[in-house]
Design a protein around this motif. Structure first.
Motif, PDB file in Angstrom:
ATOM      1  N   ALA A 216       0.546  -1.327  -0.359  1.00  0.00           N
ATOM      2  CA  ALA A 216       0.197  -0.186   0.054  1.00  0.00           C
ATOM      3  C   ALA A 216       1.032   1.495   0.302  1.00  0.00           C
ATOM      4  CB  ALA A 216      -0.658  -0.396   1.229  1.00  0.00           C
ATOM      5  N   GLY A 217       1.813   0.699   0.635  1.00  0.00           N
ATOM      6  CA  GLY A 217       2.359   2.317   1.274  1.00  0.00           C
ATOM      7  C   GLY A 217       3.285   2.347  -0.294  1.00  0.00           C
ATOM      8  N   ALA A 218       4.061   1.266  -1.034  1.00  0.00           N
ATOM      9  CA  ALA A 218       4.650   1.852  -2.357  1.00  0.00           C
ATOM     10  C   ALA A 218       3.828   2.356  -3.717  1.00  0.00           C
ATOM     11  CB  ALA A 218       5.431   0.281  -3.329  1.00  0.00           C
ATOM     12  N   THR A 219       2.053   1.595  -3.476  1.00  0.00           N
ATOM     13  CA  THR A 219       1.412   2.396  -4.942  1.00  0.00           C
ATOM     14  C   THR A 219       1.020   3.578  -4.406  1.00  0.00           C
ATOM     15  OG1 THR A 219       1.195   0.470  -4.265  1.00  0.00           O
ATOM     16  CG2 THR A 219      -0.994   1.928  -4.791  1.00  0.00           C
ATOM     17  N   LEU A 220       0.871   3.703  -2.903  1.00  0.00           N
ATOM     18  CA  LEU A 220       0.958   5.359  -2.783  1.00  0.00           C
ATOM     19  C   LEU A 220       1.565   6.421  -3.419  1.00  0.00           C
ATOM     20  CD1 LEU A 220      -0.147   6.471   1.054  1.00  0.00           C
ATOM     21  CD2 LEU A 220      -1.625   7.364  -1.531  1.00  0.00           C
ATOM     22  N   GLU A 221       2.991   5.943  -3.464  1.00  0.00           N
ATOM     23  CA  GLU A 221       4.087   6.584  -3.893  1.00  0.00           C
ATOM     24  C   GLU A 221       3.779   6.694  -5.392  1.00  0.00           C
ATOM     25  OE1 GLU A 221       7.799   9.096  -2.117  1.00  0.00           O
ATOM     26  OE2 GLU A 221       6.060   7.518  -0.993  1.00  0.00           O
ATOM     27  N   LEU A 222       4.156   5.452  -5.940  1.00  0.00           N
ATOM     28  CA  LEU A 222       4.041   5.778  -7.271  1.00  0.00           C
ATOM     29  C   LEU A 222       2.623   6.589  -7.921  1.00  0.00           C
ATOM     30  CD1 LEU A 222       4.505   3.998  -9.803  1.00  0.00           C
ATOM     31  CD2 LEU A 222       2.412   2.801  -9.808  1.00  0.00           C
ATOM     32  N   ALA A 223       1.184   6.749  -7.258  1.00  0.00           N
ATOM     33  CA  ALA A 223       0.126   7.212  -7.747  1.00  0.00           C
ATOM     34  C   ALA A 223       0.759   8.741  -7.212  1.00  0.00           C
ATOM     35  CB  ALA A 223      -0.485   7.098  -6.333  1.00  0.00           C
TER      36      ALA A 223
ATOM     37  N   ARG B 173       2.570  13.995 -10.574  1.00  0.00           N
ATOM     38  CA  ARG B 173       3.579  14.109 -10.425  1.00  0.00           C
ATOM     39  C   ARG B 173       3.539  14.459 -12.560  1.00  0.00           C
ATOM     40  NH1 ARG B 173       8.119  15.461  -5.680  1.00  0.00           N
ATOM     41  NH2 ARG B 173       6.201  15.246  -4.299  1.00  0.00           N
ATOM     42  N   GLU B 174       3.781  13.537 -12.502  1.00  0.00           N
ATOM     43  CA  GLU B 174       3.582  13.373 -14.467  1.00  0.00           C
ATOM     44  C   GLU B 174       2.564  13.392 -15.571  1.00  0.00           C
ATOM     45  OE1 GLU B 174       6.334   9.378 -15.929  1.00  0.00           O
ATOM     46  OE2 GLU B 174       5.876   8.984 -14.169  1.00  0.00           O
ATOM     47  N   GLY B 175       1.549  14.152 -14.345  1.00  0.00           N
ATOM     48  CA  GLY B 175      -0.025  14.667 -14.768  1.00  0.00           C
ATOM     49  C   GLY B 175      -1.017  12.924 -15.830  1.00  0.00           C
ATOM     50  N   ALA B 176      -0.539  11.713 -15.035  1.00  0.00           N
ATOM     51  CA  ALA B 176      -1.308  10.989 -15.437  1.00  0.00           C
ATOM     52  C   ALA B 176      -2.443  10.787 -14.498  1.00  0.00           C
ATOM     53  CB  ALA B 176      -0.587   9.671 -15.413  1.00  0.00           C
TER      54      ALA B 176
END
Length: 442
Positions: free
Chosen positions: A328-335, A340-343
């Motif tokens: 969940a933590g890594a998923t949030l960081e990826l989100a 920031r990339e605009g996706a």
């Protein structure tokens, strides 16, 4: 006087108590010794016969004498330990640790329960304690933070040593406090435990390293990088004396996360060293955490695309091993990287997925982070009302958890949104709240 029964035998798969006298007789006969030969010149045959029959218990002096004559350590004779059982259980413990890290949780649980049972039977308290510790780790791995916390607390109450195990338990108690939304208490626990450890030399270097790693990590989560870097310098001298290689690797992983833009080469060196050591130990989940750490550093250095590559790898590995909270933590960081990339659509989906997990697991450190990322995504999509709601709740939750630095950051982000919509009064109120939090932080 009747002697205590302690055993080595098995019946139906269970360890069966063996009286001390029976054990002495069995070992004597296995060595082709008569009672008179074993008694030697210090004791009589009748005295030894009374011990073997269970009508008399040997003194500590007599027990030590008989153990020496039989070629055994006293505790092995007293507790009926088979030859090399301590080394055998320690090897099984290491294998169970690798199974746990690889996500084979049921097999690890079964092995750890058996190791604990046998270690307790043979009075190998250190091994039994480590087995209990890793069983609590399995609960945490599954995302059951409350159950893990209770298990660590119970173990902390029972332990008298060794220092390294006590330090590991304290570190995990603090982590559970952080997850439970009580960062100040987590810091206080670690600082007090480290102070007490250092106040009673000789200091166990492994215990000091584990507590320092945990405190560095907690400071990092609180945004106190200067305090974390100070601890890093303090513990640097301990590294050369530490024997617990997993914790040495852990130090490199945490230290790598303390680096920022301009120190990316050093961050990469530290994290690669952590991965190398974890790979030697066969620890899969911990390697995944290093990918997450690398993504964390790159994101804060303003490189979201590169961060995303590392975070996707971390997310996939953590899913494979079933590390619920870490995933969940890594998923949030990826989100956040994708935002920031605009996706925005993907970022929103990822954040929503993580939000469900951290809410179900009551991870009160990540719940406000999930709100913040989702709020920022909604703001970018033009849904100002929902952005205000999510960011406002994020600030409240960060404040309750004692994560003051995040309160400051989120107040500024919410104020920017309010200013963009012309709500100057509301923005001013939010900024004042952030300033008050900043004063507490300083």
């Amino acid at each position: 006087m009747t002697q205590t029964a302690t055993g080595t035998g098995r019946a139906g798969g269970e360890l069966v108590p063996e009286p001390l006298g029976d054990r002495i007789r069995r070992l004597r006969m296995a060595r082709n010794l008569t009672q008179r030969e074993l008694a030697g010149s210090r004791y009589t045959r009748a005295f030894l016969g009374a011990i073997e029959s269970g009508t008399r218990s040997p003194s500590q002096e007599a027990l030590a004498y008989l153990a020496g004559r039989l070629g055994l350590p006293v505790d092995d004779l007293l507790f009926g330990r088979p030859a090399n059982v301590a080394a055998e259980l320690a090897a099984q413990l290491s294998e169970a640790r690798r199974s746990l890290s690889a996500g084979d949780l049921d097999a690890a649980d079964r092995a750890l329960a058996d190791i604990q049972r046998r270690a307790e039977h043979y009075r190998l308290d250190d091994v039994a304690g480590w087995a209990r510790y890793h069983r609590a780790e399995a609960q945490l791995h599954r995302g059951r933070a409350a159950q893990a916390s209770a298990a660590y607390d119970e173990l902390a109450t029972d332990l008298t040593g060794p220092e390294a195990l006590r330090a590991a338990v304290s570190a995990r108690q603090a982590y559970c406090l952080l997850v439970g939304g009580n960062a100040p208490r987590a810091v206080a626990l670690l600082e007090e435990r480290l102070r007490r450890l250092r106040a009673t030399p000789p200091v166990d270097p492994d215990a000091e390293l584990r507590l320092t790693n945990a405190l560095m990590y907690t400071f990092l989560e609180l945004g106190w990088r200067h305090r974390a870097r100070k601890l890093e310098r303090e513990v640097d001298a301990v590294l050369g004396r530490a024997t617990h290689q997993e914790w040495v690797a852990q130090f490199h992983a945490v230290a790598g996360q303390l680096r920022r833009d301009g120190e990316l080469d050093e961050a990469d060196r530290l994290l690669r060293e952590a991965v190398r050591r974890y790979a030697e130990l066969g620890l899969t989940r911990e390697i995944a955490l290093c990918h997450w750490a690398r993504g964390y550093v790159l994101l804060r250095a303003g490189r979201p695309a590169q961060a995303g590559t590392q975070l996707r790898q971390a997310r996939e590995l953590l899913a494979e091993v079933g590390a619920v909270l870490d995933h969940a933590g890594a998923t949030l960081e990826l989100a956040e990287a994708r935002r920031r990339e605009g996706a925005l659509a993907e970022a929103g989906q990822l954040a929503q997925e993580a939000a469900r997990t951290v809410t179900d697991c009551e991870h009160r450190e990540l719940m406000p982070e999930a709100d913040r990322v989702r709020g920022l995504v909604r703001a970018a999509q033009g849904d100002t009302a929902e952005a205000r709601r999510l960011l406002g709740r994020s600030i409240d939750r960060y404040e309750r958890a004692g994560l003051t630095g995040e309160v400051v950051v989120t107040c500024r982000q919410l104020a920017d949104i309010l200013l963009s919509t012309g709500e100057h009064g509301a923005a001013e109120a939010v900024l004042r709240r952030g300033l008050r939090a900043g004063e507490r932080l300083s």
